[in-house]
Design a protein around this motif. Sequence first.
Motif, PDB file in Angstrom:
ATOM      1  N   PRO A  24       0.776  -1.245   0.025  1.00 29.58           N
ATOM      2  CA  PRO A  24       0.219   0.100   0.021  1.00 29.58           C
ATOM      3  C   PRO A  24       0.794   1.311  -0.015  1.00 29.58           C
ATOM      4  CG  PRO A  24      -0.870  -1.576   1.623  1.00 29.58           C
ATOM      5  CD  PRO A  24       0.441  -2.194   1.065  1.00 29.58           C
ATOM      6  N   VAL A  25       2.046   1.192   0.485  1.00 22.56           N
ATOM      7  CA  VAL A  25       2.739   2.457   0.601  1.00 22.56           C
ATOM      8  C   VAL A  25       3.757   2.825  -0.644  1.00 22.56           C
ATOM      9  CG1 VAL A  25       2.640   2.691   3.215  1.00 22.56           C
ATOM     10  CG2 VAL A  25       4.696   1.267   2.170  1.00 22.56           C
ATOM     11  N   LEU A  26       3.838   1.457  -1.398  1.00 21.97           N
ATOM     12  CA  LEU A  26       4.936   1.547  -2.466  1.00 21.97           C
ATOM     13  C   LEU A  26       4.763   2.766  -3.553  1.00 21.97           C
ATOM     14  CD1 LEU A  26       5.843  -2.180  -2.920  1.00 21.97           C
ATOM     15  CD2 LEU A  26       7.283  -0.365  -1.557  1.00 21.97           C
ATOM     16  N   MET A  27       3.235   2.744  -3.966  1.00 18.90           N
ATOM     17  CA  MET A  27       3.045   3.551  -5.209  1.00 18.90           C
ATOM     18  C   MET A  27       4.118   4.913  -5.335  1.00 18.90           C
ATOM     19  SD  MET A  27       1.109   6.169  -6.501  1.00 18.90           S
ATOM     20  CE  MET A  27      -0.403   6.285  -5.559  1.00 18.90           C
ATOM     21  N   PRO A  28       3.721   5.634  -4.360  1.00 18.97           N
ATOM     22  CA  PRO A  28       4.499   7.095  -4.647  1.00 18.97           C
ATOM     23  C   PRO A  28       6.086   6.769  -4.889  1.00 18.97           C
ATOM     24  CG  PRO A  28       3.919   6.777  -2.249  1.00 18.97           C
ATOM     25  CD  PRO A  28       3.194   5.742  -2.962  1.00 18.97           C
ATOM     26  N   PHE A  29       6.919   5.918  -4.248  1.00 16.68           N
ATOM     27  CA  PHE A  29       8.190   5.633  -4.326  1.00 16.68           C
ATOM     28  C   PHE A  29       8.504   5.171  -5.741  1.00 16.68           C
ATOM     29  CE2 PHE A  29       7.389   5.486   0.183  1.00 16.68           C
ATOM     30  CZ  PHE A  29       8.287   6.425   0.559  1.00 16.68           C
ATOM     31  N   PHE A  30       7.546   4.211  -6.422  1.00 15.64           N
ATOM     32  CA  PHE A  30       7.834   3.577  -7.612  1.00 15.64           C
ATOM     33  C   PHE A  30       7.673   4.424  -8.695  1.00 15.64           C
ATOM     34  CE2 PHE A  30       6.991  -0.880  -5.901  1.00 15.64           C
ATOM     35  CZ  PHE A  30       8.474  -1.176  -5.685  1.00 15.64           C
ATOM     36  N   VAL A  31       6.489   5.391  -8.537  1.00 17.04           N
ATOM     37  CA  VAL A  31       6.327   6.262  -9.230  1.00 17.04           C
ATOM     38  C   VAL A  31       7.503   7.464  -9.345  1.00 17.04           C
ATOM     39  CG1 VAL A  31       4.707   8.287 -10.097  1.00 17.04           C
ATOM     40  CG2 VAL A  31       3.835   6.021  -9.311  1.00 17.04           C
ATOM     41  N   SER A  32       7.881   7.826  -8.258  1.00 20.98           N
ATOM     42  CA  SER A  32       8.889   8.752  -7.978  1.00 20.98           C
ATOM     43  C   SER A  32      10.311   8.017  -8.937  1.00 20.98           C
ATOM     44  CB  SER A  32       9.308   9.003  -6.696  1.00 20.98           C
ATOM     45  OG  SER A  32       8.067   9.533  -6.288  1.00 20.98           O
ATOM     46  N   MET A  33      10.505   6.843  -8.607  1.00 21.63           N
ATOM     47  CA  MET A  33      11.784   6.219  -9.454  1.00 21.63           C
ATOM     48  C   MET A  33      11.563   6.172 -10.837  1.00 21.63           C
ATOM     49  SD  MET A  33      12.209   2.585  -6.934  1.00 21.63           S
ATOM     50  CE  MET A  33      13.372   2.113  -8.114  1.00 21.63           C
ATOM     51  N   ILE A  34      10.368   6.045 -11.436  1.00 21.24           N
ATOM     52  CA  ILE A  34       9.900   6.098 -12.729  1.00 21.24           C
ATOM     53  C   ILE A  34      10.441   7.452 -13.273  1.00 21.24           C
ATOM     54  CG2 ILE A  34       8.453   5.733 -14.854  1.00 21.24           C
ATOM     55  CD1 ILE A  34       7.220   3.525 -13.134  1.00 21.24           C
ATOM     56  N   LEU A  35       9.867   8.476 -12.610  1.00 22.38           N
ATOM     57  CA  LEU A  35       9.987   9.910 -12.956  1.00 22.38           C
ATOM     58  C   LEU A  35      11.561  10.480 -12.983  1.00 22.38           C
ATOM     59  CD1 LEU A  35       6.997  11.493 -11.439  1.00 22.38           C
ATOM     60  CD2 LEU A  35       6.979  10.996 -13.961  1.00 22.38           C
ATOM     61  N   ALA A  36      12.332  10.018 -11.888  1.00 23.06           N
ATOM     62  CA  ALA A  36      13.605  10.051 -11.748  1.00 23.06           C
ATOM     63  C   ALA A  36      14.303   9.542 -12.733  1.00 23.06           C
ATOM     64  CB  ALA A  36      14.255   9.951 -10.525  1.00 23.06           C
ATOM     65  N   ALA A 150      -6.641  11.210   3.965  1.00 22.92           N
ATOM     66  CA  ALA A 150      -5.658  11.760   4.102  1.00 22.92           C
ATOM     67  C   ALA A 150      -4.280  10.908   3.616  1.00 22.92           C
ATOM     68  CB  ALA A 150      -5.644  11.901   5.579  1.00 22.92           C
ATOM     69  N   ALA A 151      -4.363   9.637   3.815  1.00 19.88           N
ATOM     70  CA  ALA A 151      -3.375   8.770   3.334  1.00 19.88           C
ATOM     71  C   ALA A 151      -3.259   8.848   1.725  1.00 19.88           C
ATOM     72  CB  ALA A 151      -3.766   7.107   3.825  1.00 19.88           C
ATOM     73  N   TRP A 152      -4.250   8.896   1.311  1.00 20.19           N
ATOM     74  CA  TRP A 152      -4.291   9.115  -0.242  1.00 20.19           C
ATOM     75  C   TRP A 152      -3.640  10.254  -0.735  1.00 20.19           C
ATOM     76  CZ3 TRP A 152      -7.197  11.923  -4.052  1.00 20.19           C
ATOM     77  CH2 TRP A 152      -7.010  11.309  -5.331  1.00 20.19           C
ATOM     78  N   ILE A 153      -3.939  11.549  -0.287  1.00 18.97           N
ATOM     79  CA  ILE A 153      -3.438  12.681  -0.554  1.00 18.97           C
ATOM     80  C   ILE A 153      -2.025  12.789  -0.069  1.00 18.97           C
ATOM     81  CG2 ILE A 153      -3.644  15.039   0.193  1.00 18.97           C
ATOM     82  CD1 ILE A 153      -6.543  14.662   0.516  1.00 18.97           C
ATOM     83  N   ALA A 154      -1.637  12.300   0.956  1.00 17.60           N
ATOM     84  CA  ALA A 154      -0.208  12.170   1.429  1.00 17.60           C
ATOM     85  C   ALA A 154       0.552  11.403   0.243  1.00 17.60           C
ATOM     86  CB  ALA A 154      -0.120  11.694   2.991  1.00 17.60           C
ATOM     87  N   ASN A 155       0.202  10.412  -0.270  1.00 17.74           N
ATOM     88  CA  ASN A 155       0.845   9.480  -0.988  1.00 17.74           C
ATOM     89  C   ASN A 155       1.209  10.567  -2.441  1.00 17.74           C
ATOM     90  OD1 ASN A 155       1.190   7.211   0.373  1.00 17.74           O
ATOM     91  ND2 ASN A 155      -0.644   6.353  -0.530  1.00 17.74           N
ATOM     92  N   LEU A 156       0.113  11.034  -2.816  1.00 20.95           N
ATOM     93  CA  LEU A 156       0.102  11.944  -3.961  1.00 20.95           C
ATOM     94  C   LEU A 156       1.272  13.108  -3.804  1.00 20.95           C
ATOM     95  CD1 LEU A 156      -3.418  12.277  -5.314  1.00 20.95           C
ATOM     96  CD2 LEU A 156      -1.611  10.913  -6.250  1.00 20.95           C
ATOM     97  N   ALA A 157       1.218  13.526  -2.686  1.00 21.73           N
ATOM     98  CA  ALA A 157       2.024  14.688  -2.186  1.00 21.73           C
ATOM     99  C   ALA A 157       3.415  14.346  -2.001  1.00 21.73           C
ATOM    100  CB  ALA A 157       1.621  15.436  -0.695  1.00 21.73           C
ATOM    101  N   LEU A 158       3.760  12.823  -1.721  1.00 15.56           N
ATOM    102  CA  LEU A 158       4.939  12.443  -1.491  1.00 15.56           C
ATOM    103  C   LEU A 158       5.731  12.463  -3.005  1.00 15.56           C
ATOM    104  CD1 LEU A 158       4.927   9.500   1.082  1.00 15.56           C
ATOM    105  CD2 LEU A 158       6.333  11.527   0.901  1.00 15.56           C
TER     106      LEU A 158
END
Length: 359
Positions: A24-36, A150-158
């Motif tokens: 559940p917490v991996l999505m923002p990190f994987f998206v960030s890795m792809i963008l980076a 709040a968790a969904w918004i926090a993931n997007l903000a990350l």
Amino acid sequence: MRRQWWIVAACAALALWFLISIEPVLMPFFVSMILAYLGDPLTDRLEDRGLSRRLAVSLVFLLLSLIIVLTLLVVVPIFGRQLGQVIDSLPAVLNWVQQSVVPRVQALTGLDLSTDIDQMRTAFVDNWKETGTFAASLLAQVSRSGLAVAAWIANLALIPVVTFYLLLDWDILVGKVRASLPRRWEPAAVRLAGECDEVLSAFLRGQLIVMLCLGVIYAVGLTLLGVRFGLLIGLLAGLASIVPYLGVIVGISVAGVVAFFQFGDFLILLGVGAVFGFGQLIESVVLQPKLLGDKIGLHPVAVIFAVLAGGQLFGFTGVLLALPVAAMLMVVLRYLHDHYKNSTLYDAGRSRTHDEESP
């Protein structure tokens, strides 16, 4: 030696279990890795021109942000409006099927389909009346779940924060990973990493551009023909083109049905075919040779299996990463296959037969 391989396999299995557990917490990190990863080559070029790493990262980050924001502001409202029009037109489509298609099918096959269509139409209309109430109840339930929202918004903000820092330290992280490799494995690992980088570059930078270009060609062509939902159909066909030939099959089928239902003339089907034929011509002559070549090489069945398996294991995150991971696994499996073909295990039977035939 065998004990070391067992330790490596156990560590890999433990890492996979850990990733599945924290999915559940991996999505923002994987998206960030792809963008980076997508932004690192441009950042390196700006650095070569004399800019500092932080300034180069800031410019690339700003460019990525502008592209994403403009896409959301321009495409999403039109996409949502056309999707709403599709939903609103479904009762009329069912009426047309009942009045025009079903009698012809019954005349050709002798099957009585009128009862099934009546039941389908009645069920759809009855449930359609409750759709607004259901949507309102769902929205109220989601609103009450403040922690989930709040968790969904926090993931997007990350995502922008993690992307910026990953892009800033990308070369440092790659260097540390390389330095931590066992010295005996480093040459082979670096070579495999280079091949994986070529495949990922072809996929992430090439395949996505091909999908985008095809989606634009289909959407513009269908819109110029006056076909309803042209943008929606074109973008969906562009996305489906991630599987070879699936995009054109899905797009021309859906667009053909919509165009014929809208105009009632078979000649419009020639225009729809011309739009998708032009897209295929551009893909085969320009896009594929320039952007992809033969670097990816994933079989269409492997593409479908990778997407389904990724979704089953990691949900949306798995779907997002399925094809890049499959492309890297293809490189590793190709390396293992070449290693096996050069091993004594592969040549053992041939050598034994040659020794027996020798006088």
